[in-house]
Design a protein around this motif. Structure first.
Motif, PDB file in Angstrom:
ATOM      1  N   THR A 183       0.836  -1.200   0.000  1.00 16.83           N
ATOM      2  CA  THR A 183       0.000   0.000   0.000  1.00 16.83           C
ATOM      3  C   THR A 183       0.868   1.247   0.000  1.00 16.83           C
ATOM      4  N   ASN A 184       1.985   1.180  -0.692  1.00 15.50           N
ATOM      5  CA  ASN A 184       2.882   2.332  -0.736  1.00 15.50           C
ATOM      6  C   ASN A 184       2.168   3.516  -1.358  1.00 15.50           C
ATOM      7  N   ASP A 185       2.249   4.656  -0.748  1.00 13.47           N
ATOM      8  CA  ASP A 185       1.680   5.868  -1.311  1.00 13.47           C
ATOM      9  C   ASP A 185       2.787   6.686  -1.948  1.00 13.47           C
ATOM     10  N   LYS A 186       2.365   7.686  -2.720  1.00 15.80           N
ATOM     11  CA  LYS A 186       3.344   8.499  -3.438  1.00 15.80           C
ATOM     12  C   LYS A 186       4.197   9.276  -2.449  1.00 15.80           C
ATOM     13  N   GLY A 187       5.501   9.234  -2.659  1.00 16.12           N
ATOM     14  CA  GLY A 187       6.420  10.013  -1.832  1.00 16.12           C
ATOM     15  C   GLY A 187       6.752   9.317  -0.527  1.00 16.12           C
ATOM     16  N   PHE A 188       8.033   9.298  -0.180  1.00 18.98           N
ATOM     17  CA  PHE A 188       8.415   8.717   1.108  1.00 18.98           C
ATOM     18  C   PHE A 188       8.047   9.677   2.230  1.00 18.98           C
ATOM     19  N   ILE A 189       7.588   9.095   3.314  1.00 20.23           N
ATOM     20  CA  ILE A 189       7.144   9.908   4.443  1.00 20.23           C
ATOM     21  C   ILE A 189       8.364  10.473   5.166  1.00 20.23           C
ATOM     22  N   PRO A 190       8.391  11.785   5.403  1.00 20.25           N
ATOM     23  CA  PRO A 190       9.529  12.372   6.127  1.00 20.25           C
ATOM     24  C   PRO A 190       9.481  12.007   7.607  1.00 20.25           C
ATOM     25  N   GLU A 191      10.523  12.377   8.349  1.00 20.36           N
ATOM     26  CA  GLU A 191      10.525  12.155   9.793  1.00 20.36           C
ATOM     27  C   GLU A 191       9.440  13.026  10.424  1.00 20.36           C
ATOM     28  N   LEU A 192       8.514  12.381  11.128  1.00 13.98           N
ATOM     29  CA  LEU A 192       7.402  13.094  11.751  1.00 13.98           C
ATOM     30  C   LEU A 192       7.308  12.723  13.223  1.00 13.98           C
ATOM     31  N   THR A 193       6.731  13.626  14.014  1.00 16.25           N
ATOM     32  CA  THR A 193       6.533  13.357  15.446  1.00 16.25           C
ATOM     33  C   THR A 193       5.084  13.641  15.815  1.00 16.25           C
ATOM     34  N   PRO A 194       4.530  12.913  16.780  1.00 13.97           N
ATOM     35  CA  PRO A 194       3.152  13.162  17.210  1.00 13.97           C
ATOM     36  C   PRO A 194       2.963  14.616  17.643  1.00 13.97           C
ATOM     37  N   GLY A 195       1.857  15.223  17.235  1.00 18.23           N
ATOM     38  CA  GLY A 195       1.552  16.615  17.558  1.00 18.23           C
ATOM     39  C   GLY A 195       2.042  17.597  16.517  1.00 18.23           C
ATOM     40  N   GLU A 196       2.884  17.155  15.606  1.00 14.92           N
ATOM     41  CA  GLU A 196       3.446  18.043  14.583  1.00 14.92           C
ATOM     42  C   GLU A 196       2.362  18.466  13.591  1.00 14.92           C
ATOM     43  N   LEU A 197       2.394  19.760  13.219  1.00 13.59           N
ATOM     44  CA  LEU A 197       1.438  20.285  12.244  1.00 13.59           C
ATOM     45  C   LEU A 197       1.916  19.995  10.827  1.00 13.59           C
ATOM     46  N   LEU A 198       0.939  19.710   9.952  1.00 15.69           N
ATOM     47  CA  LEU A 198       1.221  19.487   8.534  1.00 15.69           C
ATOM     48  C   LEU A 198       0.413  20.477   7.709  1.00 15.69           C
ATOM     49  N   PHE A 199       0.816  20.654   6.448  1.00 19.19           N
ATOM     50  CA  PHE A 199       0.160  21.636   5.595  1.00 19.19           C
ATOM     51  C   PHE A 199      -0.379  20.958   4.338  1.00 19.19           C
ATOM     52  N   LEU A 200      -1.562  21.410   3.925  1.00 16.77           N
ATOM     53  CA  LEU A 200      -2.222  20.831   2.758  1.00 16.77           C
ATOM     54  C   LEU A 200      -1.710  21.488   1.488  1.00 16.77           C
ATOM     55  N   LYS A 201      -1.102  20.684   0.628  1.00  9.54           N
ATOM     56  CA  LYS A 201      -0.609  21.186  -0.667  1.00  9.54           C
ATOM     57  C   LYS A 201      -1.691  21.052  -1.739  1.00  9.54           C
ATOM     58  N   ASP A 202      -2.369  19.902  -1.722  1.00 11.22           N
ATOM     59  CA  ASP A 202      -3.414  19.652  -2.721  1.00 11.22           C
ATOM     60  C   ASP A 202      -4.263  18.478  -2.242  1.00 11.22           C
ATOM     61  N   MET A 203      -5.385  18.260  -2.890  1.00 11.68           N
ATOM     62  CA  MET A 203      -6.212  17.090  -2.577  1.00 11.68           C
ATOM     63  C   MET A 203      -6.806  16.520  -3.859  1.00 11.68           C
ATOM     64  N   GLN A 204      -6.994  15.175  -3.850  1.00  9.32           N
ATOM     65  CA  GLN A 204      -7.602  14.504  -4.998  1.00  9.32           C
ATOM     66  C   GLN A 204      -8.919  13.869  -4.554  1.00  9.32           C
ATOM     67  N   LYS A 205      -9.987  14.287  -5.235  1.00  2.00           N
ATOM     68  CA  LYS A 205     -11.323  13.746  -4.948  1.00  2.00           C
ATOM     69  C   LYS A 205     -11.756  12.893  -6.131  1.00  2.00           C
ATOM     70  N   GLU A 206     -12.240  11.689  -5.854  1.00  2.00           N
ATOM     71  CA  GLU A 206     -12.634  10.792  -6.942  1.00  2.00           C
ATOM     72  C   GLU A 206     -13.922  10.071  -6.580  1.00  2.00           C
TER      73      GLU A 206
END
Length: 694
Positions: free
Chosen positions: A429-452
């Motif tokens: 179930t690999n998704d596009k792009g390797f996941i960077p180092e993340l920590t619980p509580g860290e904020l992320l930003f929405l670049k784009d979304m795909q609706k199908e």
């Protein structure tokens, strides 16, 4: 010098065996079964405990005479037919025909045609196993009772040429039931939502998170209104990391092949029918001429439902892996047999000698022999190798009450995948792009979304591979019956194979519904599996074969009488085409033949005009101005594609042309090889190397 006669089924097997026998041994082939129930009548004395009446099969008289002559000259006759119930029955029939005594004959059995196996079998001579013979007789009598009782009824009530069978009718029902599921299926709307997320604003590096549900619980998005609520929340609330899990995941090697799994994989990976797979496997088993070695059996017996491997074969494979790959690639796989009524008399299908790897034998084999042998060799080698190992990362992400998941999986050690390709069966179930180092509580930003927007799909129609799998899982038939059963239901016109998927014909549906109404037991999946189990008990010596037949016949006799009395006559009219007979002017009708549908004049027998049905693909011929490409069939029933202007235009290809699309490199016609998800679309121009990425 004492003379010994060895009797086998096929000349190819005789040739290979002869190589391993010392002087004084002579090998003769029976060319399959030599005696059977008569074709002209039932051949079973129902009033006398179902006693069968066997006759010599037409064309086998000269073979038996020669065998009798050779047996008289011999001091010992060794019966070396195949190591299964059919083989045991052939040996029994031969022993009876030749009037062999226990002192002057013996049964020998081997599961691979190698020097050691042949020599060891001669040292382990035994008597004919009457339990195995009785199991074969019981199956044959059951099938004869069903076929010779119901088929004439179908001829009388529907049309000539129809047949019913204890296994074939159930296999047809599987296909009919699946078609009814498809027709009854009601599609439901749902939506996929994927987010392209970044760790830092304005970054180009993103990874994908998939919508999961609400408040930690899995829930699909049912409609656009629900989707809008989620996307509004994404725009107005923070997206943050809830949890990060890192770990390792092992992928276990596959088990070595059984008959069923070999047929399934050969269909998926090599595009082989079950018939073709078994025919080539038979050649590999019986022996082929390998350069520098001579005639040698390359695989073990190909009719088996066991995954057991002999200790000697395991040790040899272990040494091969250590020598060619290293200690880290050595596995500890101990597969266990699964499924209903698995028989463990045979080994799994494997190469007889692991050192005869595919590259060693390639030059001595035909293309398809090599491809199947390579598949069997690689599957066996892989089964004894270590796990594949992945580094895994799984991230839970929230935005308000909505949850999302991101995951990736990186292969860090191939293990068995060093030799066996599992990409087609991959469940990654690999998704596009390797996941960077993340920590619980860290904020992320929405670049784009795909609706199908999506809709649920009905269950898929059976392919040959999935039908074999379904039959095996339900305990319908045995390894030796899968392929002939599929051939029979196609030949009777009960099913059609369209784009490699089975669809029942109107005739197939009608016959199945009639059988369900009047012969419930025969069409019942559990009853059929129970009968197979009873035959296994006969083979094990736990039940008398007459008991099994009697149990079946007491209800079958009542059902037959009811059907003969109450089944109404059904008139099936052939569909009328829009093609006029050019000999008598009648409108031609569509009929089913051995190789599919064809046009025939309804004035038969006065007018015997027939025509092939051609399907116009609506694609202009690339080699002439006003022709178009149509699908045709060869004399052997294989589809090919040619020009409507034949013979003036000789354009012809085996692979299906692609409509409304041309090669982006040279503008030539594109062709599609295969029908599965791994089908290949490539350029028809031999000088162009374009292959479409799927």
């Amino acid at each position: 010098m004492a003379k010994t006669l060895v009797i086998v089924e096929s000349p190819a097997k005789a040739k290979t065996i002869n190589k391993y026998l010392p002087k004084g041994y002579k090998v003769q082939a029976t060319m399959g079964h030599v005696r059977d129930l008569p074709k002209s009548k039932l051949g079973i004395d129902i009033e006398n405990n179902f006693e069968p009446s066997y006759v010599t099969i037409r064309g086998k008289g000269d073979i038996l005479k020669k065998m009798k002559s050779e047996a008289k000259k011999a001091d010992m006759v060794l019966l070396a037919t195949d190591p299964d119930r059919e083989g045991e029955a052939i040996s029994w029939h031969i022993a009876n025909y030749l009037n062999l005594t226990k002192e002057g004959s013996a049964r020998i059995e081997f599961h691979e045609i190698t020097k050691n196996a042949i020599r060891n079998s001669i040292k382990s001579k035994r008597e004919i196993n009457m339990d195995l013979v009785d199991a074969q007789q019981a199956r044959r009598i059951l099938d004869r009772l069903v076929g010779y009782s119901i088929s004439p009824l179908l001829w009388k009530k529907i049309k000539k040429g129809l047949s019913a069978g204890r296994v074939q009718s159930v296999a047809t029902k599987l296909i009919v039931d699946r078609e009814k599921e498809i027709m009854d299926f009601v599609s439901q709307e749902y939506w996929n939502l994927n987010l392209d997320l970044i760790k830092e604003k304005n970054s180009d590096d993103y990874f994908v998170a998939r919508y999961h549900g609400i408040n930690g619980k899995k829930k699909d998005i049912g409609d656009e209104e629900e989707l809008t609520k989620i996307t509004d929340t994404l725009k107005n609330e923070e997206i943050k990391v809830l949890d990060v899990k890192k770990g390792k995941r092992n992928r276990k090697p596959p088990n070595p092949f059984t008959t069923s799994t070999m047929q399934q994989e050969a269909f998926k990976k090599l595009n082989f029918t079950t018939k073709k797979t078994m025919s080539i496997a038979q050649q590999l088993y019986e022996g082929l001429n390998i350069e520098g070695i001579g005639s040698v059996g390359l695989i073990t017996y190909m009719r088996t439902d066991s995954i057991r491997i002999s200790d000697e074969a395991k040790d040899n494979c272990k040494n091969y892996i250590l020598e060619n790959f290293g200690k880290e690639y050595l596995g500890t796989n101990i597969g266990k047999n699964k499924g209903k009524n698995v028989q463990d008399a045979h080994e799994a299908i494997r190469p007889t000698t692991i050192d005869l790897d595919p590259k060693t034998v390639k030059g001595s084999l035909k293309r398809d022999q090599y491809r199947l042998y390579k598949l069997i060799w690689e599957r066996f080698a892989a089964s004894q190798m270590s796990n594949g190992v992945y580094d895994t990362t799984s991230v839970d992400i929230t935005c308000g009450q909505y949850g999302f998941k991101a995951s990736d999986s990186k292969l860090i050690f191939k293990g068995f995948m060093k030799v066996y390709d599992m990409t087609e069966d991959s469940d990654e179930t690999n998704d596009k792009g390797f996941i960077p180092e993340l920590t619980p509580g860290e904020l992320l930003f929405l670049k784009d979304m795909q609706k199908e927007q999506k809709f649920t799909q009905p269950p898929a129609r059976y392919t040959e591979a999935s039908l074999v799998k379904a039959m095996e899982e339900r305990g319908i038939g045995r390894p030796s019956t899968y392929s002939p059963t599929i051939q029979t239901i196609r030949a009777r016109g009960y099913v059609e194979n369209i784009d490699k998927k089975f669809q029942p014909t109107e005739l197939g549906i009608m016959v199945t519904e009639l059988m369900e109404e009047y012969f419930k037991n025969i069409l019942d999946y559990d009853f059929t599996a129970e009968m197979e189990s009873s035959l296994d008990k006969v083979a094990e010596g736990d039940v008398k074969w007459q008991t099994v037949i009697e149990y079946f016949y007491k209800d079958f006799e009542k059902d037959l009488a009811h059907a003969e009395k109450d089944m109404e006559k059904i008139i099936i009219e052939d569909p009328v085409s829009d093609v006029e007979c050019d000999k008598c002017g009648r409108m031609m009708v569509i009929k089913n033949g051995r190789y599919g549908k064809f046009l025939a004049c309804p004035g038969f027998p006065e007018c015997r005009n027939t025509k092939t049905i051609v399907e116009d693909l609506g694609i202009p011929c690339p080699e002439c101005e006003n022709g178009s490409i149509v699908q045709k069939k060869s004399k052997k029933g294989r589809a090919f594609y040619g020009c409507t202007n034949y013979p003036e235009c000789n354009f012809m290809v085996w692979d299906k042309p692609v409509k409304d699309e041309q090669c982006p490199k040279c503008g030539s016609l594109l062709l599609q090889k295969g029908y599965s998800k791994t089908s290949k679309i490539y350029c028809s121009n031999e000088k162009c190397d374009y292959v479409k990425k799927q």
